[in-house]
Write a protein that holds these residues in place. Structure first.
Motif, PDB file in Angstrom:
ATOM      1  N   LYS A   1      16.804  14.872  16.730  1.00 17.77           N
ATOM      2  CA  LYS A   1      15.473  14.423  16.346  1.00 17.77           C
ATOM      3  C   LYS A   1      15.579  13.050  15.669  1.00 17.77           C
ATOM      4  CE  LYS A   1      11.296  16.142  14.201  1.00 17.77           C
ATOM      5  NZ  LYS A   1      10.675  17.223  13.438  1.00 17.77           N
ATOM      6  N   PHE A   2      14.827  12.091  16.208  1.00 12.62           N
ATOM      7  CA  PHE A   2      14.795  10.739  15.671  1.00 12.62           C
ATOM      8  C   PHE A   2      13.430  10.483  15.033  1.00 12.62           C
ATOM      9  CE2 PHE A   2      18.191  10.581  18.681  1.00 12.62           C
ATOM     10  CZ  PHE A   2      19.086   9.638  18.199  1.00 12.62           C
ATOM     11  N   ARG A   3      13.421   9.864  13.882  1.00 13.83           N
ATOM     12  CA  ARG A   3      12.177   9.541  13.184  1.00 13.83           C
ATOM     13  C   ARG A   3      11.530   8.323  13.840  1.00 13.83           C
ATOM     14  NH1 ARG A   3      11.485   6.149   8.048  1.00 13.83           N
ATOM     15  NH2 ARG A   3       9.447   6.765   7.250  1.00 13.83           N
ATOM     16  N   PRO A   4      10.254   8.415  14.230  1.00 13.15           N
ATOM     17  CA  PRO A   4       9.561   7.238  14.766  1.00 13.15           C
ATOM     18  C   PRO A   4       9.403   6.190  13.665  1.00 13.15           C
ATOM     19  CG  PRO A   4       8.337   9.255  15.246  1.00 13.15           C
ATOM     20  CD  PRO A   4       9.414   9.610  14.273  1.00 13.15           C
ATOM     21  N   ASN A   5       9.780   4.962  13.964  1.00 12.61           N
ATOM     22  CA  ASN A   5       9.826   3.912  12.959  1.00 12.61           C
ATOM     23  C   ASN A   5       9.298   2.606  13.535  1.00 12.61           C
ATOM     24  OD1 ASN A   5      11.442   1.674  11.393  1.00 12.61           O
ATOM     25  ND2 ASN A   5      11.508   3.511  10.133  1.00 12.61           N
TER      26      ASN A   5
ATOM     27  N   GLU B   1      -0.994   7.122  14.072  1.00 11.53           N
ATOM     28  CA  GLU B   1      -0.880   5.668  14.183  1.00 11.53           C
ATOM     29  C   GLU B   1      -0.217   5.239  15.484  1.00 11.53           C
ATOM     30  OE1 GLU B   1      -0.180   3.574   9.947  1.00 11.53           O
ATOM     31  OE2 GLU B   1       1.447   4.892  10.548  1.00 11.53           O
ATOM     32  N   THR B   2      -0.627   4.071  15.953  1.00 11.09           N
ATOM     33  CA  THR B   2       0.123   3.409  17.015  1.00 11.09           C
ATOM     34  C   THR B   2       1.275   2.660  16.338  1.00 11.09           C
ATOM     35  OG1 THR B   2      -1.085   1.316  16.888  1.00 11.09           O
ATOM     36  CG2 THR B   2      -2.006   3.051  18.350  1.00 11.09           C
ATOM     37  N   PRO B   3       2.318   2.319  17.085  1.00 10.10           N
ATOM     38  CA  PRO B   3       3.393   1.535  16.471  1.00 10.10           C
ATOM     39  C   PRO B   3       2.902   0.206  15.878  1.00 10.10           C
ATOM     40  CG  PRO B   3       4.186   2.530  18.486  1.00 10.10           C
ATOM     41  CD  PRO B   3       2.690   2.793  18.429  1.00 10.10           C
ATOM     42  N   THR B   4       1.954  -0.455  16.533  1.00  6.58           N
ATOM     43  CA  THR B   4       1.434  -1.722  16.008  1.00  6.58           C
ATOM     44  C   THR B   4       0.682  -1.504  14.708  1.00  6.58           C
ATOM     45  OG1 THR B   4       1.262  -2.584  18.255  1.00  6.58           O
ATOM     46  CG2 THR B   4       0.061  -3.775  16.548  1.00  6.58           C
ATOM     47  N   ASP B   5      -0.156  -0.471  14.660  1.00 10.27           N
ATOM     48  CA  ASP B   5      -0.892  -0.172  13.429  1.00 10.27           C
ATOM     49  C   ASP B   5       0.061   0.183  12.293  1.00 10.27           C
ATOM     50  OD1 ASP B   5      -3.337  -0.665  14.650  1.00 10.27           O
ATOM     51  OD2 ASP B   5      -3.734   1.455  15.065  1.00 10.27           O
ATOM     52  N   ALA B   6       1.086   0.959  12.591  1.00  9.36           N
ATOM     53  CA  ALA B   6       2.079   1.314  11.573  1.00  9.36           C
ATOM     54  C   ALA B   6       2.806   0.065  11.082  1.00  9.36           C
ATOM     55  CB  ALA B   6       3.077   2.324  12.135  1.00  9.36           C
ATOM     56  N   ALA B   7       3.125  -0.842  12.003  1.00  5.44           N
ATOM     57  CA  ALA B   7       3.817  -2.078  11.618  1.00  5.44           C
ATOM     58  C   ALA B   7       2.948  -2.904  10.664  1.00  5.44           C
ATOM     59  CB  ALA B   7       4.177  -2.888  12.863  1.00  5.44           C
ATOM     60  N   LYS B   8       1.668  -3.039  10.969  1.00  4.93           N
ATOM     61  CA  LYS B   8       0.762  -3.784  10.078  1.00  4.93           C
ATOM     62  C   LYS B   8       0.680  -3.128   8.707  1.00  4.93           C
ATOM     63  CE  LYS B   8      -2.364  -5.389  13.680  1.00  4.93           C
ATOM     64  NZ  LYS B   8      -3.747  -5.283  14.155  1.00  4.93           N
ATOM     65  N   ARG B   9       0.545  -1.795   8.690  1.00  4.93           N
ATOM     66  CA  ARG B   9       0.450  -1.072   7.417  1.00  4.93           C
ATOM     67  C   ARG B   9       1.734  -1.228   6.601  1.00  4.93           C
ATOM     68  NH1 ARG B   9       2.733   3.278   6.158  1.00  4.93           N
ATOM     69  NH2 ARG B   9       2.980   4.069   8.288  1.00  4.93           N
ATOM     70  N   GLU B  10       2.873  -0.996   7.237  1.00 10.04           N
ATOM     71  CA  GLU B  10       4.152  -1.103   6.533  1.00 10.04           C
ATOM     72  C   GLU B  10       4.391  -2.528   6.026  1.00 10.04           C
ATOM     73  OE1 GLU B  10       6.464   1.004   5.483  1.00 10.04           O
ATOM     74  OE2 GLU B  10       5.600   2.811   6.347  1.00 10.04           O
ATOM     75  N   LEU B  11       4.044  -3.515   6.837  1.00 11.73           N
ATOM     76  CA  LEU B  11       4.207  -4.909   6.422  1.00 11.73           C
ATOM     77  C   LEU B  11       3.398  -5.174   5.163  1.00 11.73           C
ATOM     78  CD1 LEU B  11       5.452  -7.678   7.069  1.00 11.73           C
ATOM     79  CD2 LEU B  11       3.402  -8.155   8.440  1.00 11.73           C
ATOM     80  N   TRP B  12       2.164  -4.704   5.139  1.00  9.34           N
ATOM     81  CA  TRP B  12       1.320  -4.898   3.963  1.00  9.34           C
ATOM     82  C   TRP B  12       1.879  -4.128   2.763  1.00  9.34           C
ATOM     83  CZ3 TRP B  12      -1.655  -1.456   1.088  1.00  9.34           C
ATOM     84  CH2 TRP B  12      -2.412  -2.061   0.088  1.00  9.34           C
ATOM     85  N   GLU B  13       2.282  -2.865   2.971  1.00  7.25           N
ATOM     86  CA  GLU B  13       2.793  -2.060   1.865  1.00  7.25           C
ATOM     87  C   GLU B  13       4.067  -2.651   1.258  1.00  7.25           C
ATOM     88  OE1 GLU B  13       1.227   2.319   3.426  1.00  7.25           O
ATOM     89  OE2 GLU B  13       3.387   1.945   3.315  1.00  7.25           O
ATOM     90  N   GLU B  14       4.907  -3.266   2.070  1.00  5.15           N
ATOM     91  CA  GLU B  14       6.200  -3.749   1.591  1.00  5.15           C
ATOM     92  C   GLU B  14       6.191  -5.208   1.144  1.00  5.15           C
ATOM     93  OE1 GLU B  14       9.052  -2.844   4.656  1.00  5.15           O
ATOM     94  OE2 GLU B  14       8.838  -0.680   4.356  1.00  5.15           O
ATOM     95  N   THR B  15       5.280  -6.019   1.708  1.00  3.34           N
ATOM     96  CA  THR B  15       5.319  -7.462   1.426  1.00  3.34           C
ATOM     97  C   THR B  15       3.967  -8.058   1.027  1.00  3.34           C
ATOM     98  OG1 THR B  15       4.814  -8.139   3.696  1.00  3.34           O
ATOM     99  CG2 THR B  15       7.161  -7.750   3.146  1.00  3.34           C
ATOM    100  N   SER B  16       2.910  -7.280   1.085  1.00  3.00           N
ATOM    101  CA  SER B  16       1.532  -7.709   0.817  1.00  3.00           C
ATOM    102  C   SER B  16       0.971  -8.634   1.897  1.00  3.00           C
ATOM    103  CB  SER B  16       1.409  -8.391  -0.555  1.00  3.00           C
ATOM    104  OG  SER B  16       1.903  -7.558  -1.581  1.00  3.00           O
TER     105      SER B  16
END
Length: 166
Positions: A4-8, A43-58
């Protein structure tokens, strides 16, 4: 039983000079990487990327360029696997859905003092530098991002009028 691989979501952000955002982990001095984080079920991968980018770097001021359709898996080495399992994860690694974004904001938008501070420093670098800095077990996944995104960054830069770069 299958592994099992975690979607990232793996996130490559580049600026008007074609440099990419490199972030140094808070938990390990000298450990540099691209922002990344888990993909939620809705989430779609693109939506997750936008969210994570904001959460980690503002960072919010980005233009999506491309998200790779196929994930790139990597396995955790034994020490990382033991740590993740001690936290209740049951994954053998992660499958990276890489997204490329153009940074359209001002550098003062980048703020690492976030709720769950993941990074202690950031800088702009080249894709080759990113590959050279990443921990060994992630190198195969980073190699795919470098290969796929390098020509896209070059093509994008020819479309914009770039100011003087170092």
């Amino acid at each position: 039983m299958t592994d099992k691989f975690r979607p990232n979501a793996g996130i490559v952000v580049f600026n008007h000079c074609g440099k990419v955002l490199l972030c140094e982990r808070s938990d390990e001095k000298g450990a540099w990487q691209f922002p990344q984080g888990g993909i939620e079920a809705d989430e779609t991968p693109t939506d997750a990327a936008k969210r994570e980018l904001w959460e980690e770097t503002s960072i919010k001021s980005v233009v999506p360029v491309q998200t790779l359709a196929e994930p790139v898996p990597y396995r955790f080495p034994p020490a990382v696997l033991a740590l993740t399992q001690s936290r209740g994860w049951h994954y053998v690694g992660q499958k990276m859905y890489w997204s490329l974004f153009y940074f359209s904001g001002a550098e003062n938008e980048i703020n690492l003092n976030t709720k769950d501070k993941e990074f202690q420093a950031w800088r702009w670098g080249t894709l080759a530098e990113a590959y050279g800095l990443i921990i060994d077990f992630k190198k195969p996944a980073y190699a795919v991002a470098v290969k796929k995104f390098e020509p896209l960054i070059s093509a994008w830069l020819t479309k914009i009028s770039s100011s003087v770069c170092d």
